[in-house]
Design an enzyme around this catalytic site. Structure first.
Site, mmCIF file in Angstrom:
data_model
loop_
_atom_site.group_PDB
_atom_site.id
_atom_site.type_symbol
_atom_site.label_atom_id
_atom_site.label_comp_id
_atom_site.label_asym_id
_atom_site.label_seq_id
_atom_site.Cartn_x
_atom_site.Cartn_y
_atom_site.Cartn_z
ATOM 1 N N LEU A 113 51.018 18.681 3.795
ATOM 2 C CA LEU A 113 49.964 17.884 3.188
ATOM 3 C C LEU A 113 48.895 18.859 2.695
ATOM 4 O O LEU A 113 48.658 19.895 3.320
ATOM 5 C CB LEU A 113 49.338 16.920 4.205
ATOM 6 C CG LEU A 113 50.228 15.811 4.768
ATOM 7 C CD1 LEU A 113 49.440 14.984 5.787
ATOM 8 C CD2 LEU A 113 50.762 14.905 3.667
ATOM 9 N N ASP A 114 48.253 18.523 1.591
ATOM 10 C CA ASP A 114 47.168 19.365 1.111
ATOM 11 C C ASP A 114 46.065 19.450 2.165
ATOM 12 O O ASP A 114 45.923 18.553 3.008
ATOM 13 C CB ASP A 114 46.579 18.791 -0.182
ATOM 14 C CG ASP A 114 47.567 18.784 -1.329
ATOM 15 O OD1 ASP A 114 48.502 19.605 -1.308
ATOM 16 O OD2 ASP A 114 47.398 17.949 -2.238
ATOM 17 N N LYS A 115 45.279 20.481 2.086
ATOM 18 C CA LYS A 115 44.197 20.688 3.048
ATOM 19 C C LYS A 115 43.348 19.430 3.239
ATOM 20 O O LYS A 115 43.057 19.031 4.373
ATOM 21 C CB LYS A 115 43.311 21.854 2.588
ATOM 22 C CG LYS A 115 42.061 22.060 3.434
ATOM 23 C CD LYS A 115 41.194 23.163 2.872
ATOM 24 C CE LYS A 115 39.901 23.309 3.671
ATOM 25 N NZ LYS A 115 39.023 24.380 3.132
ATOM 26 N N ARG B 97 48.364 13.173 -6.700
ATOM 27 C CA ARG B 97 47.115 13.475 -7.403
ATOM 28 C C ARG B 97 47.351 13.649 -8.895
ATOM 29 O O ARG B 97 46.587 13.138 -9.727
ATOM 30 C CB ARG B 97 46.490 14.732 -6.800
ATOM 31 C CG ARG B 97 46.156 14.582 -5.318
ATOM 32 C CD ARG B 97 45.908 15.913 -4.627
ATOM 33 N NE ARG B 97 44.762 16.604 -5.194
ATOM 34 C CZ ARG B 97 44.411 17.850 -4.882
ATOM 35 N NH1 ARG B 97 45.158 18.546 -4.014
ATOM 36 N NH2 ARG B 97 43.356 18.404 -5.424
#
Length: 341
Positions: free
Chosen positions: A158-160, A263
């Site tokens: 998962l992205d930060k 996104r």
């Protein structure tokens, strides 16, 4: 005789030699599963705390002996039973693979895997600028088995600033099975996203648009034409949950797993995520990070075949944002985070 490294490679090796204590001579033996692979790929699996690119530099510098001779080429094919040594010099990247105690929200754990709820702000894997304090460091401290696995058993990311559910392997067979299941689209991963502008188009829609590095900005991804740019197919299903004057609440279901996929796809249809400034969003409703949460994870247990399903409640910042915009999610199981009985 091994080919001398190019100046850039030598500089990298010199920098690594200055980064820590004396080098380590690590023996290795090629397993049957690695028969016919490139040497650099085989070494990357055998010495996972070093990047493949760095191992390539070691090979080219003569620091890798294969069957008693300098290997010379990273592309050399290896055979089962081949043996040798690699002279490892500490780098910031290799030193990043250290245990760091941290609180982990583990929802489920058995001898094969664990499922956790990642908070926003936690980097998953060490990288330039984040060589410590990552989920990988926390897993190494949480679980002795993690030290025996590539990437500490991490099979997806998962992205930060994306919060939510992740599955992590605790054995190599489980890791291989989970990687294959994700590639075969047998792992259900669903997210909830808060986006700018009222929803347009049908309430259910599928975005089938390849994603690759943005040719105008290499720091971000973009929808690309595969006939003109490099990239990979990407498919996301979107369902409108609720609409408001300021924006919309959407459920996203991944069918592929590309970098920044949700996104990028949301931005491509005119609905960038709230506070996702990289892709055209802006802070709003109190959100200071991209409004994206991995709320549901479902898959078959890699060892037992048992159907597993987990849900994560909406984190406080997103719940507050929904309230400010007058949005709510009416699903009966939304606020229930559970593990199978």
């Amino acid at each position: 005789m091994a080919t001398p490294p190019v100046p850039e490679a030598q500089a990298l090796l010199d920098e690594a030699a200055d980064a820590g204590p004396d080098s380590e001579l690590r023996p290795f033996t090629i397993a049957a599963a690695q028969h016919g692979e490139r040497l650099d790929r085989a070494l990357a699996a055998l010495v996972p705390e070093f990047s493949r690119s760095y191992l390539q530099q070691l090979i080219e510098s003569g620091a890798v002996l294969l069957n008693g001779r300098p290997a010379g080429k990273a592309a050399a094919k290896v055979k089962a039973g081949d043996s040798g040594t690699v002279e490892l010099r500490p780098t910031p990247q290799s030193q990043a693979f250290r245990p760091e105690a941290m609180a982990l929200a583990v929802l489920f754990q058995d001898e094969h895997l664990l499922v956790l709820d990642k908070p926003a702000g936690l980097v998953v894997h060490p990288a330039p600028g984040n060589w410590s304090g990552t989920l990988l460091n926390g897993l190494l401290a949480h679980d002795d088995r993690a030290q025996l696995l590539p990437r500490a058993g991490i099979v997806h990311r998962l992205d930060k600033d994306t919060s939510g559910l992740m599955v992590v392997a605790r054995s190599r067979p489980a890791m291989d099975a989970l990687v294959q299941a994700i590639a075969a689209r047998e792992v259900a991963r669903q997210y909830v996203a808060l986006a700018h502008r009222p929803w347009t188009g049908p309430k259910q829609r599928q975005v089938d648009a390849a994603i690759g590095r943005d040719p105008r900005n290499r720091l971000r991804m973009a929808v690309v034409d595969l006939e003109r740019n490099s990239g990979k197919p990407a498919v996301t299903g979107f369902d409108l949950l609720e609409d408001a004057a300021q924006g919309c609440l959407v459920r996203a279901t991944l069918q592929t797993g590309r970098t920044h996929q949700i996104r990028v796809h949301m931005a491509s249809i005119g609905h960038p995520l709230v506070a996702d400034e990289l892709y055209g969003g802006a802070p709003a409703a109190g959100m200071k990070r991209q409004a994206l949460h991995a709320f549901r994870l479902a898959f078959s247990h890699p060892a037992t075949g048992q159907a597993l399903e987990f849900r994560s409640p909406l984190p406080a910042d997103m719940a507050q944002a929904l309230e400010l915009w007058g949005l709510r999610y009416n699903g009966p199981q939304w606020l229930t985070s559970h593990a199978p009985g």
